[in-house]
Design a protein around this motif. Structure first.
Motif, PDB file in Angstrom:
ATOM      1  N   THR A  83       0.839  -1.188   0.000  1.00  0.00           N
ATOM      2  CA  THR A  83       0.000   0.000   0.000  1.00  0.00           C
ATOM      3  C   THR A  83       0.871   1.233   0.000  1.00  0.00           C
ATOM      4  OG1 THR A  83      -1.664  -1.151   1.306  1.00  0.00           O
ATOM      5  CG2 THR A  83      -1.804   1.229   1.267  1.00  0.00           C
ATOM      6  N   THR A  84       0.593   2.146  -0.907  1.00  0.00           N
ATOM      7  CA  THR A  84       1.212   3.461  -0.849  1.00  0.00           C
ATOM      8  C   THR A  84       0.097   4.414  -0.461  1.00  0.00           C
ATOM      9  OG1 THR A  84       0.831   3.818  -3.189  1.00  0.00           O
ATOM     10  CG2 THR A  84       2.970   2.953  -2.567  1.00  0.00           C
ATOM     11  N   ASP A  85       0.225   5.069   0.650  1.00  0.00           N
ATOM     12  CA  ASP A  85      -0.863   5.879   1.184  1.00  0.00           C
ATOM     13  C   ASP A  85      -0.356   7.272   1.535  1.00  0.00           C
ATOM     14  OD1 ASP A  85      -3.020   6.977   2.473  1.00  0.00           O
ATOM     15  OD2 ASP A  85      -3.420   5.244   3.731  1.00  0.00           O
ATOM     16  N   ASN A 144      -3.376   1.289  -3.896  1.00  0.00           N
ATOM     17  CA  ASN A 144      -2.909   2.680  -3.935  1.00  0.00           C
ATOM     18  C   ASN A 144      -4.015   3.640  -3.525  1.00  0.00           C
ATOM     19  OD1 ASN A 144      -0.255   2.184  -5.151  1.00  0.00           O
ATOM     20  ND2 ASN A 144      -1.431   1.547  -6.927  1.00  0.00           N
TER      21      ASN A 144
END
Length: 140
Positions: free
Chosen positions: A6-8, A114
């Protein structure tokens, strides 16, 4: 083996968090399917959800990327699958539509979750990445 990451940006921008597979859409009250073409995407009051497939094509140590005119970033080529379309079918269709190339699809590489804002709309995206082989040029 597949990896879900996950890129948050809500957690500091470039942070990457390894998580276990699974998608929690929370309390989605109303789903609005977008467009008459049956792509797997929908809007809620808090943003838009996309399912996206992307191909990873390597040649001479480089990875194929593309950029939409006016955007400041690059992405893996691909697009959204239609309802009842496999990942392989969707990626072959997208590449043929956008480049005119007939590609070969290989193994699954990863699943990425994402969170980002694009053109003032918050997005939650599940990205399925697969190996992709471009046609070999007859002149090579």
């Amino acid at each position: 083996m597949s990896i879900l990451f996950t890129t948050d940006p809500r957690k500091g921008g470039d942070s990457v968090t390894l998580t276990t597979p699974g998608l929690d859409l929370g309390n989605v009250i109303s789903l609005q399917l977008i467009a008459a073409n049956s792509m797997i995407t929908f809007k809620t009051e808090s943003g838009q959800f996309n399912l996206r497939v992307a191909g990873v094509a390597m040649s001479q140590g480089c990875i194929l990327l593309h950029q939409i005119a006016g955007d400041s970033f690059w992405t893996l080529p691909g697009g959204r699958p239609e309802i009842m379309e496999t990942v392989s079918e969707a990626l072959r269709r997208e590449m043929l539509e956008e480049t005119g190339l007939s590609v070969e699809i290989g193994r699954a590489l990863c699943v990425a979750e994402n969170f980002f804002t694009y053109r003032a709309t918050p997005f939650h995206e599940i990205l399925l990445c697969v190996e992709m082989r471009l046609p070999v040029s007859e002149e090579a």
